[in-house]
Motif scaffolding. Structure first.
Motif, PDB file in Angstrom:
ATOM      1  N   LYS A 180      41.350  47.303  43.388  1.00 50.10           N
ATOM      2  CA  LYS A 180      41.559  46.455  44.569  1.00 50.10           C
ATOM      3  C   LYS A 180      41.457  44.976  44.219  1.00 50.10           C
ATOM      4  O   LYS A 180      42.109  44.135  44.856  1.00 50.10           O
ATOM      5  CB  LYS A 180      40.529  46.811  45.640  1.00 50.10           C
ATOM      6  N   ALA A 181      40.628  44.656  43.219  1.00 45.68           N
ATOM      7  CA  ALA A 181      40.467  43.260  42.814  1.00 45.68           C
ATOM      8  C   ALA A 181      41.473  42.845  41.752  1.00 45.68           C
ATOM      9  O   ALA A 181      41.422  41.709  41.269  1.00 45.68           O
ATOM     10  CB  ALA A 181      39.053  43.028  42.290  1.00 45.68           C
ATOM     11  N   CYS A 182      42.384  43.732  41.375  1.00 45.30           N
ATOM     12  CA  CYS A 182      43.363  43.443  40.310  1.00 45.30           C
ATOM     13  C   CYS A 182      44.771  43.512  40.904  1.00 45.30           C
ATOM     14  O   CYS A 182      45.536  44.453  40.640  1.00 45.30           O
ATOM     15  CB  CYS A 182      43.215  44.430  39.160  1.00 45.30           C
ATOM     16  N   GLN A 183      45.113  42.519  41.700  1.00 52.10           N
ATOM     17  CA  GLN A 183      46.407  42.524  42.365  1.00 52.10           C
ATOM     18  C   GLN A 183      47.532  41.990  41.490  1.00 52.10           C
ATOM     19  O   GLN A 183      48.700  42.254  41.763  1.00 52.10           O
ATOM     20  CB  GLN A 183      46.322  41.698  43.656  1.00 52.10           C
ATOM     21  N   GLY A 184      47.196  41.250  40.454  1.00 55.34           N
ATOM     22  CA  GLY A 184      48.228  40.686  39.588  1.00 55.34           C
ATOM     23  C   GLY A 184      47.818  40.749  38.129  1.00 55.34           C
ATOM     24  O   GLY A 184      46.757  41.274  37.759  1.00 55.34           O
ATOM     25  N   GLU A 187      44.495  38.662  37.364  1.00 52.53           N
ATOM     26  CA  GLU A 187      43.266  39.336  37.783  1.00 52.53           C
ATOM     27  C   GLU A 187      42.951  40.542  36.890  1.00 52.53           C
ATOM     28  O   GLU A 187      41.782  40.814  36.585  1.00 52.53           O
ATOM     29  CB  GLU A 187      43.386  39.791  39.239  1.00 52.53           C
ATOM     30  N   THR A 188      43.998  41.236  36.466  1.00 49.50           N
ATOM     31  CA  THR A 188      43.773  42.401  35.595  1.00 49.50           C
ATOM     32  C   THR A 188      43.239  41.975  34.234  1.00 49.50           C
ATOM     33  O   THR A 188      42.303  42.585  33.699  1.00 49.50           O
ATOM     34  CB  THR A 188      45.082  43.185  35.427  1.00 49.50           C
ATOM     35  N   ILE A 189      43.824  40.923  33.667  1.00 52.39           N
ATOM     36  CA  ILE A 189      43.350  40.442  32.369  1.00 52.39           C
ATOM     37  C   ILE A 189      41.912  39.938  32.479  1.00 52.39           C
ATOM     38  O   ILE A 189      41.077  40.188  31.592  1.00 52.39           O
ATOM     39  CB  ILE A 189      44.282  39.339  31.836  1.00 52.39           C
TER      40      ILE A 189
END
Length: 376
Positions: A180-184, A187-189
């Motif tokens: 949920k906190a990794c929308q792009g 954020e994922t990196i």
């Protein structure tokens, strides 16, 4: 030592202060730790001038220097670069790119959720696994976890590096709540760069790595698949690195040498007459002293050992043995003995035999006691 290539020496000098700057070995500029690190990295550029120096080699060499002298650290670095991670530090980094594709393919089996998310975000494996693999997690994990991972890595080879990477990806991106906190991409990196301390904790991480079902055969099979795809899309690899060996056992078997055979070194000394467990036969009796041998010969010559005592003589001998303390009584020649009454001769003979028996028994007790004290 040869002066070396100035191009590599300048880069090495700029990287020295970046390696574990808070460790006591490398905290001071120009200290003994940085000097040893410089010599090890420079020696590798002279040993493999076609490869030169790669910045990821510096933390590897620094960790080695924390545990061994500079010369041993250099040869360990050579083994890592040539046997454990061949091609990782070549100029075009082709081997690490190939292993990135292998890692991503294995992730589909270990954590389909994380694999689907990274595929949808179109995040190349090199963006998150390059430092992990090339530095063997020396810059990623807590120090206690680094040491445990390196222990397993040296024993079992690169599959440990793959397993650690898969465990981190699985627990960082393997559930919808965490995504949920990794929308792009950004954020994922960031999620992968700032991993949860619980994931990297030593006991948790090692347990997960040990239980992860990823074998050497799976890695090698996936390596062949990715190598074929590479050749179809990019052509042949420019870096012809030697085959990768999985762990210390494989390296020892690939390079048989005159290894010295281990010889047993007993740490417990036993008496020569001791009966070992599992052995057959009776222990040898203790050796008699010269005095005991002479007494035995005299008794045999007098005929005292040939005649068995009668029941009455045995009673007299037992009574005499209980009443008389052990003492050295020389045996007399029967031909020169004083005349004695006929009925007392058997008693005297029994008395002498009892004294000899008690004396011989006391000598054996002392001998066995001394032997026991010696070996205990």
């Amino acid at each position: 030592m040869s002066p070396g290539d100035p191009k590599w020496l300048d880069v090495i000098e700029r990287d020295l202060h970046r390696q574990f700057p808070f460790h006591e070995m490398f905290v001071s500029r120009g200290g003994h730790g940085q000097q040893d690190l410089f010599r090890v990295l420079k020696a590798y550029t002279l040993y493999r001038p076609e490869e030169g120096y790669c910045q990821a080699q510096a933390p590897i060499a620094a960790v080695l220097l924390m545990h061994m002298p500079a010369e041993q650290a250099f040869w360990c670095l050579v083994q890592i670069c040539e046997k454990y991670l061949p091609g990782y530090y070549s100029e075009k980094l082709e081997a690490i790119q190939l292993d990135g594709e292998i890692l991503f393919s294995l992730l589909q089996k270990v954590s389909p959720v994380a694999h689907k998310h990274l595929s949808r975000q179109k995040i190349d494996p090199l963006l998150y696994m390059t430092e992990w693999f090339m530095c063997a997690f020396a810059r990623t994990l807590p120090w206690s976890s680094v040491l445990r991972v390196w222990d397993m890595f040296f024993c079992e080879g690169v599959k440990i590096i793959f397993r650690v990477g898969l465990v981190l990806l699985k627990h960082a991106l393997g559930s919808p709540e965490k995504l949920k906190a990794c929308q792009g991409q950004y954020e994922t990196i960031e999620q992968l760069r700032s991993l949860s301390p619980k994931i990297m904790q030593e006991a948790f991480l090692v347990q997960e790595v040990v239980e992860l079902p990823v074998t050497e055969r799976q890695i090698e099979r996936e390596h062949l698949i990715q190598l074929r795809r590479w050749q179809e899309t990019r052509g042949e690899l420019q870096c012809r690195s030697p085959p990768r060996l999985h762990g210390a056992k494989a390296i020892m078997e690939a390079e048989p040498g005159p290894w010295p055979t281990l010889q047993p070194s007993p740490s417990i000394r036993l008496p020569p007459d001791a009966l070992l467990p599992g052995s057959k036969g009776k222990p040898k009796p203790p050796k008699q002293s010269q005095k005991e041998k002479e007494q035995w010969k005299q008794a045999k010559a007098s005929g005292q050992l040939d005649k068995p005592p009668t029941p009455s003589q045995a009673k007299v001998a037992a009574a005499a043995g209980d009443a008389c303390p052990p003492q050295d009584v020389p045996l007399k020649d029967p031909a020169h003995q004083d005349p004695a009454p006929q009925d007392s001769a058997p008693q005297d003979s029994a008395h002498h035999r009892s004294q000899d028996s008690v004396h011989h028994h006391s000598q054996e007790s002392l001998t066995s006691q001394e032997s026991e004290d010696t070996y205990l």
